[in-house]
Design an enzyme around this catalytic site. Sequence first.
Site, PDB file in Angstrom:
ATOM      1  N   SER A 126       0.836  -1.203   0.000  1.00 40.95           N
ATOM      2  CA  SER A 126       0.000   0.000   0.000  1.00 40.95           C
ATOM      3  C   SER A 126       0.866   1.246   0.000  1.00 40.95           C
ATOM      4  CB  SER A 126      -0.856  -0.034   1.275  1.00 40.95           C
ATOM      5  OG  SER A 126      -1.444   1.213   1.516  1.00 40.95           O
ATOM      6  N   TYR A 151      -1.963  -0.880  10.988  1.00 38.16           N
ATOM      7  CA  TYR A 151      -2.236  -1.474   9.669  1.00 38.16           C
ATOM      8  C   TYR A 151      -1.107  -1.135   8.695  1.00 38.16           C
ATOM      9  CZ  TYR A 151      -3.906  -1.759   4.888  1.00 38.16           C
ATOM     10  OH  TYR A 151      -3.980  -2.024   3.541  1.00 38.16           O
ATOM     11  N   LYS A 155       2.128  -3.520   6.632  1.00 37.37           N
ATOM     12  CA  LYS A 155       2.540  -3.560   5.217  1.00 37.37           C
ATOM     13  C   LYS A 155       4.047  -3.372   5.105  1.00 37.37           C
ATOM     14  CE  LYS A 155      -1.537  -4.261   3.404  1.00 37.37           C
ATOM     15  NZ  LYS A 155      -1.869  -5.628   3.005  1.00 37.37           N
TER      16      LYS A 155
HETATM   17  P1  NAD Z   1     -11.260  -6.659   1.263  1.00 37.07           P
HETATM   18  O1  NAD Z   1     -11.463  -6.660   2.737  1.00 37.07           O
HETATM   19  O2  NAD Z   1     -12.410  -6.322   0.405  1.00 37.07           O
HETATM   20  O3  NAD Z   1     -10.703  -8.079   0.799  1.00 37.07           O
HETATM   21  C1  NAD Z   1      -9.877  -8.854   1.603  1.00 37.07           C
HETATM   22  C2  NAD Z   1     -10.442 -10.273   1.587  1.00 37.07           C
HETATM   23  O4  NAD Z   1      -9.599 -11.105   2.378  1.00 37.07           O
HETATM   24  C3  NAD Z   1     -11.835 -10.339   2.191  1.00 37.07           C
HETATM   25  O5  NAD Z   1     -12.642 -11.145   1.360  1.00 37.07           O
HETATM   26  C4  NAD Z   1     -11.625 -11.000   3.551  1.00 37.07           C
HETATM   27  O6  NAD Z   1     -12.733 -11.785   3.937  1.00 37.07           O
HETATM   28  C5  NAD Z   1     -10.389 -11.850   3.286  1.00 37.07           C
HETATM   29  N1  NAD Z   1      -9.533 -12.083   4.437  1.00 37.07           N
HETATM   30  C6  NAD Z   1      -9.054 -11.172   5.339  1.00 37.07           C
HETATM   31  N2  NAD Z   1      -8.238 -11.780   6.224  1.00 37.07           N
HETATM   32  C7  NAD Z   1      -8.193 -13.098   5.876  1.00 37.07           C
HETATM   33  C8  NAD Z   1      -7.524 -14.229   6.382  1.00 37.07           C
HETATM   34  N3  NAD Z   1      -6.725 -14.151   7.456  1.00 37.07           N
HETATM   35  N4  NAD Z   1      -7.701 -15.413   5.769  1.00 37.07           N
HETATM   36  C9  NAD Z   1      -8.504 -15.525   4.693  1.00 37.07           C
HETATM   37  N5  NAD Z   1      -9.163 -14.484   4.153  1.00 37.07           N
HETATM   38  C10 NAD Z   1      -9.011 -13.292   4.739  1.00 37.07           C
HETATM   39  O7  NAD Z   1     -10.017  -5.711   0.979  1.00 37.07           O
HETATM   40  P2  NAD Z   1      -9.450  -5.164  -0.393  1.00 37.07           P
HETATM   41  O8  NAD Z   1      -9.764  -3.721  -0.470  1.00 37.07           O
HETATM   42  O9  NAD Z   1      -9.855  -6.056  -1.512  1.00 37.07           O
HETATM   43  O10 NAD Z   1      -7.893  -5.287  -0.089  1.00 37.07           O
HETATM   44  C11 NAD Z   1      -7.145  -6.407  -0.547  1.00 37.07           C
HETATM   45  C12 NAD Z   1      -5.710  -6.221  -0.106  1.00 37.07           C
HETATM   46  O11 NAD Z   1      -5.203  -4.986  -0.609  1.00 37.07           O
HETATM   47  C13 NAD Z   1      -5.495  -6.159   1.407  1.00 37.07           C
HETATM   48  O12 NAD Z   1      -4.283  -6.783   1.709  1.00 37.07           O
HETATM   49  C14 NAD Z   1      -5.395  -4.680   1.686  1.00 37.07           C
HETATM   50  O13 NAD Z   1      -4.639  -4.414   2.837  1.00 37.07           O
HETATM   51  C15 NAD Z   1      -4.675  -4.205   0.437  1.00 37.07           C
HETATM   52  N6  NAD Z   1      -4.893  -2.788   0.118  1.00 37.07           N
HETATM   53  C16 NAD Z   1      -6.169  -2.307   0.006  1.00 37.07           C
HETATM   54  C17 NAD Z   1      -6.369  -0.976  -0.282  1.00 37.07           C
HETATM   55  C18 NAD Z   1      -7.754  -0.395  -0.357  1.00 37.07           C
HETATM   56  O14 NAD Z   1      -7.901   0.816  -0.176  1.00 37.07           O
HETATM   57  N7  NAD Z   1      -8.796  -1.191  -0.627  1.00 37.07           N
HETATM   58  C19 NAD Z   1      -5.268  -0.133  -0.501  1.00 37.07           C
HETATM   59  C20 NAD Z   1      -3.988  -0.671  -0.394  1.00 37.07           C
HETATM   60  C21 NAD Z   1      -3.814  -2.005  -0.090  1.00 37.07           C
HETATM   61  C1  WQD Z   2      -9.425   9.448   1.060  1.00 41.11           C
HETATM   62  C2  WQD Z   2      -9.604  10.935   1.291  1.00 41.11           C
HETATM   63  C3  WQD Z   2     -10.001  11.580   3.568  1.00 41.11           C
HETATM   64  C4  WQD Z   2     -13.883   9.742   4.011  1.00 41.11           C
HETATM   65  C5  WQD Z   2      -6.835   4.620   3.208  1.00 41.11           C
HETATM   66  C6  WQD Z   2      -5.783   3.946   4.027  1.00 41.11           C
HETATM   67  C7  WQD Z   2      -4.640   3.559   3.145  1.00 41.11           C
HETATM   68  C8  WQD Z   2      -5.112   2.747   1.946  1.00 41.11           C
HETATM   69  C9  WQD Z   2      -6.225   3.398   1.230  1.00 41.11           C
HETATM   70  C10 WQD Z   2      -4.967   0.410   2.418  1.00 41.11           C
HETATM   71  C11 WQD Z   2      -8.891  11.438   2.553  1.00 41.11           C
HETATM   72  C12 WQD Z   2     -11.185  11.922   2.689  1.00 41.11           C
HETATM   73  C13 WQD Z   2     -12.697  10.163   3.461  1.00 41.11           C
HETATM   74  C14 WQD Z   2     -14.863  10.709   4.376  1.00 41.11           C
HETATM   75  C15 WQD Z   2     -13.401  12.433   3.601  1.00 41.11           C
HETATM   76  N1  WQD Z   2      -5.630   1.493   2.342  1.00 41.11           N
HETATM   77  N2  WQD Z   2     -12.456  11.478   3.264  1.00 41.11           N
HETATM   78  N3  WQD Z   2     -14.568  12.023   4.141  1.00 41.11           N
HETATM   79  O1  WQD Z   2      -7.141   7.679   3.953  1.00 41.11           O
HETATM   80  O2  WQD Z   2      -6.287   7.989   1.573  1.00 41.11           O
HETATM   81  O3  WQD Z   2      -6.253   5.765   2.609  1.00 41.11           O
HETATM   82  O4  WQD Z   2      -7.262   3.726   2.170  1.00 41.11           O
HETATM   83  O5  WQD Z   2      -3.803   0.240   2.370  1.00 41.11           O
HETATM   84  O6  WQD Z   2      -3.756   2.833   3.951  1.00 41.11           O
HETATM   85  O7  WQD Z   2      -5.358   4.849   5.031  1.00 41.11           O
HETATM   86  O8  WQD Z   2      -8.399   6.730   1.967  1.00 41.11           O
HETATM   87  O9  WQD Z   2     -10.750   6.666   1.285  1.00 41.11           O
HETATM   88  O10 WQD Z   2     -10.197   6.839   3.741  1.00 41.11           O
HETATM   89  O11 WQD Z   2      -9.752   8.776   2.266  1.00 41.11           O
HETATM   90  O12 WQD Z   2     -13.168  13.635   3.436  1.00 41.11           O
HETATM   91  O13 WQD Z   2     -15.930  10.403   4.908  1.00 41.11           O
HETATM   92  O14 WQD Z   2     -10.994  11.207   1.501  1.00 41.11           O
HETATM   93  O15 WQD Z   2      -9.769  12.602   4.512  1.00 41.11           O
HETATM   94  O16 WQD Z   2      -8.370  12.687   2.259  1.00 41.11           O
HETATM   95  P1  WQD Z   2      -6.982   7.149   2.582  1.00 41.11           P
HETATM   96  P2  WQD Z   2      -9.853   7.165   2.339  1.00 41.11           P
END
Ligand code: NAD
Ligand code: WQD
Length: 340
Positions: A126, A151, A155
């Site tokens: 991330s 969290y 990563k």
């Molecule tokens: P999500 O929660 O929609 O998907 C994750 C899936 O993994 C879910 O279906 C959950 O049930 C499953 N899961 C969680 N822990 C588990 C475990 N221990 N064993 C088996 N299954 C498990 O999340 P997402 O948004 O699809 O994110 C996927 C990956 O990408 C995650 O590693 C997350 O940290 C990373 N990521 C997400 C974002 C974002 O903003 N969505 C940004 C950066 C990184």
């Molecule tokens: C985006 C922008 C908020 C909600 C998070 C995790 C990051 C990564 C992605 C996994 C920010 C603003 C949001 C609301 C708002 N995840 N906002 N009102 O914070 O960039 O990142 O998700 O790895 O680790 O921290 O994403 O979607 O929460 O926010 O104004 O009700 O929207 O302040 O500027 P963020 P987000």
Amino acid sequence: MKKILVTGGAGFIGSHTVVSLHNAGYEAVIVDDFSNSERFILDRLEQITGKAFKCYEADCADEAAMEKVFKEEKSFAGVIHFAAYKSVPESVADPLKYYSKNIGSLCVVLKLMKQYKVDNLIFSSSCTVYGQPDQYPVTEETPQKPANSPYGNTKKICEDILRDFVAINDLKTIALRYFNPIGAHPSGLIGELPKGVPTNLIPFITQTAIGIRGQLTVFGDDYNTPDGTNVRDFIDVNDLAQAHVKSIEYLSSLQDVKLFDTLNVGTGNGVTVLQVVKAFEKVNDLKLNYKIGPRRSGDVEAIYATVDKAEQKLKWSCVVPLEDSLKHAWNWEKALAVKK
Ligand code: NAD
Ligand code: WQD
């Protein structure tokens, strides 16, 4: 047909990646414990692709359960490890849950990949590993600031584990550093499914538009950015899914027996929160009830990616415009309302 293990394959990014893998001719095998997803997503995947995907209901941190998967499936061409808890506030409230499950899961996956001689791994990292950078856009070499949450720290630690593991084992692995994934499949059949009150911007916007939430609060308009609101790099989930397919192809094509690399996966464009709100209103022809509120603790002011490295190495680039992502996210929310 090359078989790819997709942990977390029922989740937001995982489910879209299963579709992209299928379209590229791979067979995806899913492991998910459904801690943050719903079983109906598997039916939706079948509706989209015409294929019923094999899914093991298991916790990736449970070595015995995961060993069954590796044993039964015999061989994988690669693993895409999405499975992780992802709530920033929850990780602050319960850090041990995040340290034990998210790091434990990766350790189990690595151990079994070694045991069963599977040598290509894509890890979901991330942009959170950068913290608040001094300069942006960020490249993969931008110095990392302390993580803003447990969290985020998981990563960073997982990337370190991969680096250390590759130093003494034959494994090719890429940590893809996602920026802000948004949008949904154009069919409206799969998308983001937050549990409880969403913390991410786009699901909060769509839930406000449909009336589940009364009002969106924009967290702060006094930042040093073009309109005072935070700047982010919003990448469409289908483009992000495609980056995983290209990463698997890239790793498979390498002659090297070991690799640890990191790639930013974003659009390369910084967009403010207010620009997103206004684009959502325009493209979906509606008015959103929102107000400007105080800053949210832990938010970085601005971050967006340099994506040259991913574009060059993976021969990949984003194709979905922000407007389409916002249209698809809204269609997904409306389809969910009909389902209920
Ligand atoms: P999500 O929660 O929609 O998907 C994750 C899936 O993994 C879910 O279906 C959950 O049930 C499953 N899961 C969680 N822990 C588990 C475990 N221990 N064993 C088996 N299954 C498990 O999340 P997402 O948004 O699809 O994110 C996927 C990956 O990408 C995650 O590693 C997350 O940290 C990373 N990521 C997400 C974002 C974002 O903003 N969505 C940004 C950066 C990184
Ligand atoms: C985006 C922008 C908020 C909600 C998070 C995790 C990051 C990564 C992605 C996994 C920010 C603003 C949001 C609301 C708002 N995840 N906002 N009102 O914070 O960039 O990142 O998700 O790895 O680790 O921290 O994403 O979607 O929460 O926010 O104004 O009700 O929207 O302040 O500027 P963020 P987000």
